[in-house]
Design a protein around this motif. Structure first.
Motif, PDB file in Angstrom:
ATOM      1  N   TYR A   1      52.972 -14.774  94.173  1.00 59.77           N
ATOM      2  CA  TYR A   1      52.098 -14.895  95.332  1.00 59.77           C
ATOM      3  C   TYR A   1      50.674 -14.545  94.931  1.00 59.77           C
ATOM      4  O   TYR A   1      50.438 -13.802  93.963  1.00 59.77           O
ATOM      5  CB  TYR A   1      52.563 -13.981  96.473  1.00 59.77           C
ATOM      6  CG  TYR A   1      52.795 -12.539  96.068  1.00 59.77           C
ATOM      7  CD1 TYR A   1      51.755 -11.610  96.000  1.00 59.77           C
ATOM      8  CD2 TYR A   1      54.082 -12.085  95.746  1.00 59.77           C
ATOM      9  CE1 TYR A   1      51.985 -10.299  95.636  1.00 59.77           C
ATOM     10  CE2 TYR A   1      54.311 -10.775  95.377  1.00 59.77           C
ATOM     11  CZ  TYR A   1      53.253  -9.880  95.327  1.00 59.77           C
ATOM     12  OH  TYR A   1      53.484  -8.572  94.956  1.00 59.77           O
ATOM     13  N   SER A   2      49.724 -15.098  95.653  1.00 60.51           N
ATOM     14  CA  SER A   2      48.325 -14.711  95.460  1.00 60.51           C
ATOM     15  C   SER A   2      47.583 -14.862  96.781  1.00 60.51           C
ATOM     16  O   SER A   2      47.828 -15.802  97.544  1.00 60.51           O
ATOM     17  CB  SER A   2      47.641 -15.539  94.365  1.00 60.51           C
ATOM     18  OG  SER A   2      47.582 -16.905  94.719  1.00 60.51           O
ATOM     19  N   PHE A   3      46.698 -13.917  97.035  1.00 57.86           N
ATOM     20  CA  PHE A   3      45.881 -13.867  98.254  1.00 57.86           C
ATOM     21  C   PHE A   3      44.437 -14.062  97.822  1.00 57.86           C
ATOM     22  O   PHE A   3      43.927 -13.304  97.007  1.00 57.86           O
ATOM     23  CB  PHE A   3      46.086 -12.518  98.937  1.00 57.86           C
ATOM     24  CG  PHE A   3      45.391 -12.371 100.267  1.00 57.86           C
ATOM     25  CD1 PHE A   3      45.263 -13.431 101.150  1.00 57.86           C
ATOM     26  CD2 PHE A   3      44.879 -11.138 100.649  1.00 57.86           C
ATOM     27  CE1 PHE A   3      44.639 -13.278 102.380  1.00 57.86           C
ATOM     28  CE2 PHE A   3      44.264 -10.968 101.871  1.00 57.86           C
ATOM     29  CZ  PHE A   3      44.140 -12.038 102.739  1.00 57.86           C
ATOM     30  N   ARG A   4      43.781 -15.108  98.360  1.00 57.88           N
ATOM     31  CA  ARG A   4      42.489 -15.518  97.835  1.00 57.88           C
ATOM     32  C   ARG A   4      41.460 -15.791  98.933  1.00 57.88           C
ATOM     33  O   ARG A   4      41.796 -16.121 100.064  1.00 57.88           O
ATOM     34  CB  ARG A   4      42.632 -16.807  97.020  1.00 57.88           C
ATOM     35  CG  ARG A   4      43.800 -16.861  96.071  1.00 57.88           C
ATOM     36  CD  ARG A   4      43.867 -18.187  95.352  1.00 57.88           C
ATOM     37  NE  ARG A   4      45.120 -18.350  94.622  1.00 57.88           N
ATOM     38  CZ  ARG A   4      45.378 -19.351  93.801  1.00 57.88           C
ATOM     39  NH1 ARG A   4      44.477 -20.289  93.600  1.00 57.88           N
ATOM     40  NH2 ARG A   4      46.537 -19.425  93.177  1.00 57.88           N
ATOM     41  N   PHE A   5      40.198 -15.679  98.532  1.00 64.65           N
ATOM     42  CA  PHE A   5      39.069 -16.200  99.300  1.00 64.65           C
ATOM     43  C   PHE A   5      38.686 -17.526  98.662  1.00 64.65           C
ATOM     44  O   PHE A   5      38.584 -17.620  97.440  1.00 64.65           O
ATOM     45  CB  PHE A   5      37.888 -15.231  99.239  1.00 64.65           C
ATOM     46  CG  PHE A   5      36.608 -15.783  99.818  1.00 64.65           C
ATOM     47  CD1 PHE A   5      36.290 -15.581 101.143  1.00 64.65           C
ATOM     48  CD2 PHE A   5      35.719 -16.505  99.025  1.00 64.65           C
ATOM     49  CE1 PHE A   5      35.119 -16.095 101.675  1.00 64.65           C
ATOM     50  CE2 PHE A   5      34.546 -17.025  99.541  1.00 64.65           C
ATOM     51  CZ  PHE A   5      34.249 -16.823 100.873  1.00 64.65           C
ATOM     52  N   GLN A   6      38.467 -18.539  99.502  1.00 62.45           N
ATOM     53  CA  GLN A   6      38.071 -19.844  98.990  1.00 62.45           C
ATOM     54  C   GLN A   6      36.648 -20.199  99.396  1.00 62.45           C
ATOM     55  O   GLN A   6      36.087 -19.647 100.341  1.00 62.45           O
ATOM     56  CB  GLN A   6      39.033 -20.933  99.472  1.00 62.45           C
ATOM     57  CG  GLN A   6      40.403 -20.877  98.810  1.00 62.45           C
ATOM     58  CD  GLN A   6      40.386 -21.414  97.380  1.00 62.45           C
ATOM     59  OE1 GLN A   6      39.338 -21.688  96.816  1.00 62.45           O
ATOM     60  NE2 GLN A   6      41.564 -21.559  96.784  1.00 62.45           N
TER      61      GLN A   6
ATOM     62  N   VAL B   1      48.016  -7.782  90.076  1.00 64.00           N
ATOM     63  CA  VAL B   1      46.623  -7.727  89.623  1.00 64.00           C
ATOM     64  C   VAL B   1      45.671  -7.703  90.814  1.00 64.00           C
ATOM     65  O   VAL B   1      45.813  -8.501  91.750  1.00 64.00           O
ATOM     66  CB  VAL B   1      46.290  -8.940  88.722  1.00 64.00           C
ATOM     67  CG1 VAL B   1      44.827  -8.896  88.274  1.00 64.00           C
ATOM     68  CG2 VAL B   1      47.209  -8.974  87.510  1.00 64.00           C
ATOM     69  N   ILE B   2      44.703  -6.814  90.776  1.00 64.27           N
ATOM     70  CA  ILE B   2      43.591  -6.815  91.731  1.00 64.27           C
ATOM     71  C   ILE B   2      42.407  -7.509  91.079  1.00 64.27           C
ATOM     72  O   ILE B   2      41.981  -7.138  89.986  1.00 64.27           O
ATOM     73  CB  ILE B   2      43.185  -5.389  92.139  1.00 64.27           C
ATOM     74  CG1 ILE B   2      44.269  -4.741  93.012  1.00 64.27           C
ATOM     75  CG2 ILE B   2      41.860  -5.386  92.904  1.00 64.27           C
ATOM     76  CD1 ILE B   2      43.961  -3.300  93.387  1.00 64.27           C
ATOM     77  N   GLY B   3      41.879  -8.531  91.734  1.00 70.16           N
ATOM     78  CA  GLY B   3      40.634  -9.143  91.300  1.00 70.16           C
ATOM     79  C   GLY B   3      40.742 -10.352  90.416  1.00 70.16           C
ATOM     80  O   GLY B   3      39.712 -10.859  89.960  1.00 70.16           O
TER      81      GLY B   3
ATOM     82  N   ALA C   1      45.586  -4.100  86.532  1.00 67.03           N
ATOM     83  CA  ALA C   1      46.938  -4.643  86.621  1.00 67.03           C
ATOM     84  C   ALA C   1      47.965  -3.515  86.613  1.00 67.03           C
ATOM     85  O   ALA C   1      47.802  -2.512  85.923  1.00 67.03           O
ATOM     86  CB  ALA C   1      47.206  -5.592  85.457  1.00 67.03           C
ATOM     87  N   ALA C   2      49.023  -3.692  87.405  1.00 65.65           N
ATOM     88  CA  ALA C   2      50.173  -2.784  87.406  1.00 65.65           C
ATOM     89  C   ALA C   2      51.367  -3.519  86.835  1.00 65.65           C
ATOM     90  O   ALA C   2      51.578  -4.712  87.102  1.00 65.65           O
ATOM     91  CB  ALA C   2      50.479  -2.309  88.820  1.00 65.65           C
ATOM     92  N   ALA C   3      52.179  -2.839  86.049  1.00 71.32           N
ATOM     93  CA  ALA C   3      53.336  -3.454  85.408  1.00 71.32           C
ATOM     94  C   ALA C   3      54.312  -4.006  86.437  1.00 71.32           C
ATOM     95  O   ALA C   3      54.422  -3.507  87.565  1.00 71.32           O
ATOM     96  CB  ALA C   3      54.042  -2.436  84.520  1.00 71.32           C
ATOM     97  N   ASP C   4      55.027  -5.047  86.036  1.00 74.12           N
ATOM     98  CA  ASP C   4      56.004  -5.684  86.901  1.00 74.12           C
ATOM     99  C   ASP C   4      57.079  -4.705  87.360  1.00 74.12           C
ATOM    100  O   ASP C   4      57.468  -3.775  86.641  1.00 74.12           O
ATOM    101  CB  ASP C   4      56.672  -6.837  86.155  1.00 74.12           C
ATOM    102  CG  ASP C   4      57.839  -7.424  86.918  1.00 74.12           C
ATOM    103  OD1 ASP C   4      57.622  -7.848  88.068  1.00 74.12           O
ATOM    104  OD2 ASP C   4      58.963  -7.432  86.381  1.00 74.12           O
TER     105      ASP C   4
ATOM    106  N   LEU D   1      44.364 -10.207  95.487  1.00 72.55           N
ATOM    107  CA  LEU D   1      45.567  -9.593  94.919  1.00 72.55           C
ATOM    108  C   LEU D   1      46.539 -10.708  94.540  1.00 72.55           C
ATOM    109  O   LEU D   1      46.711 -11.665  95.297  1.00 72.55           O
ATOM    110  CB  LEU D   1      46.222  -8.653  95.925  1.00 72.55           C
ATOM    111  CG  LEU D   1      47.434  -7.853  95.419  1.00 72.55           C
ATOM    112  CD1 LEU D   1      46.982  -6.751  94.457  1.00 72.55           C
ATOM    113  CD2 LEU D   1      48.208  -7.231  96.578  1.00 72.55           C
ATOM    114  N   SER D   2      47.167 -10.570  93.375  1.00 71.00           N
ATOM    115  CA  SER D   2      48.100 -11.612  92.934  1.00 71.00           C
ATOM    116  C   SER D   2      49.213 -11.011  92.093  1.00 71.00           C
ATOM    117  O   SER D   2      49.087  -9.915  91.544  1.00 71.00           O
ATOM    118  CB  SER D   2      47.362 -12.680  92.112  1.00 71.00           C
ATOM    119  OG  SER D   2      46.921 -12.133  90.876  1.00 71.00           O
ATOM    120  N   LYS D   3      50.287 -11.763  92.008  1.00 66.54           N
ATOM    121  CA  LYS D   3      51.365 -11.444  91.069  1.00 66.54           C
ATOM    122  C   LYS D   3      51.746 -12.751  90.373  1.00 66.54           C
ATOM    123  O   LYS D   3      52.508 -13.555  90.893  1.00 66.54           O
ATOM    124  CB  LYS D   3      52.571 -10.820  91.755  1.00 66.54           C
ATOM    125  CG  LYS D   3      53.550 -10.207  90.750  1.00 66.54           C
ATOM    126  CD  LYS D   3      54.650  -9.417  91.429  1.00 66.54           C
ATOM    127  CE  LYS D   3      55.473  -8.638  90.406  1.00 66.54           C
ATOM    128  NZ  LYS D   3      56.105  -9.517  89.390  1.00 66.54           N
TER     129      LYS D   3
END
Length: 289
Positions: free
Chosen positions: A143-148, A232-234, A96-99, A128-130
């Motif tokens: 936002y979040s980018f996902r595999f479903q 956040v990654i993952g 995770a990276a800080a806001d 990847l998400s925030k």
């Protein structure tokens, strides 16, 4: 397209910088042995720190497009023990990276996300998400980018009221499992994320030919939310219960990038075809090992 005109140490012509790199807001390589922190290769300083555990490292497992022949190698220093991060899908082995306001993209600003992934099997996995959701399901993320589970990509945007999300999905079976794939999501910032041309999802340089979507929560979507939650990654970090995580990724991830603009179809195809040099080209080829 890439900038040209320089030479490498052997005098061969080479690319130096792909112009889309100028819009990279954060960029994480994930191709050398994992540490407690991972640097932001965009140069913008959004360093990520392990949440609890350090992911495993899969030496020798990376996309075939990471092997680049001369004259496209600008360094004679090999990446030793190259591989990719592997996430187990169950524990807190993510980063995770800080806001920062620089990691938020309120309309009319567009943005894009790209990564190389190898998914182990069916499931809902965040690349990847925030920010995420409360335990009650209201949208407190960005936002979040996902595999479903059935092999489709998904981009989720959360409205500023915290009441609704917009969800856009690619065609089912769009992303293969068990093999490496380059994936990307782009949003034009129009404020109409359900429209056909507003969001695009890509796999291996090709845009999904069909989409399906929906909403969650109450109210209507007007503008993306700006939260204080980390990048956040993952996984997806939830607001409530505080600092809990869901949708942990299961498989390998590499070359994660967040862009501060909507990439074009040509941009995404160029990035896919360039492989390890898709964003920056001043790195040695994996065939130097």
């Amino acid at each position: 397209q890439a900038k040209t005109g320089t030479t490498d140490t052997k005098g061969d012509p080479t690319y130096t910088l792909w112009t889309a790199f100028e819009s990279v807001r954060a960029y994480y390589r994930l191709i050398t042995t994992p540490q407690s922190t991972i640097s932001d290769s965009s140069g913008n300083g959004f360093t990520m720190t392990k949440v609890t555990n350090i992911p495993s490292f899969d030496i020798g497992d990376y996309p075939s497009k990471f092997i680049v022949e001369e004259p496209y190698v600008t360094s004679n220093t090999p990446i030793t023990n190259a591989g990719t991060f592997i996430f187990d899908g169950t524990t807190t082995d993510f980063y995770a990276a800080a806001d920062s306001t620089s990691l938020s993209f309120l309309e009319p600003n567009g943005f894009s996300i790209s990564a190389w992934i190898k998914v182990e099997g069916p499931g809902t996995y965040v690349i990847l998400s925030k920010g995420g959701s409360t335990s009650g399901g209201a949208a407190y993320g960005e936002y979040s980018f996902r595999f479903q589970s059935t092999g489709f990509l998904q981009l989720v945007l959360a409205d500023q009221t915290g009441g609704q999300t917009k969800v856009i999905n690619s065609a089912s079976g769009f992303v293969p499992m068990g093999v490496w794939a380059h994936v990307a999501a782009t949003y034009d910032g129009s404020g109409s994320p359900t429209s056909a041309g507003s969001i695009a999802l890509y796999c291996n340089g090709s845009k999904s030919s069909s989409y399906f979507g929906g909403t969650g929560g109450a109210g209507s979507y007007t503008q993306m939310r700006d939260t204080a939650q980390p990048l956040v990654i993952g996984a997806l970090q939830n607001k409530l219960p505080a600092s809990t995580y869901t949708n942990q990724f299961k498989g390998n991830i590499a070359e994660v990038a967040l862009f501060s603009k909507e990439l074009s179809s040509d941009d995404v195809l160029t990035m896919y075809n360039a492989g390890i040099n898709g964003i920056r080209t001043d790195y040695p080829s994996f065939d130097d090992l």
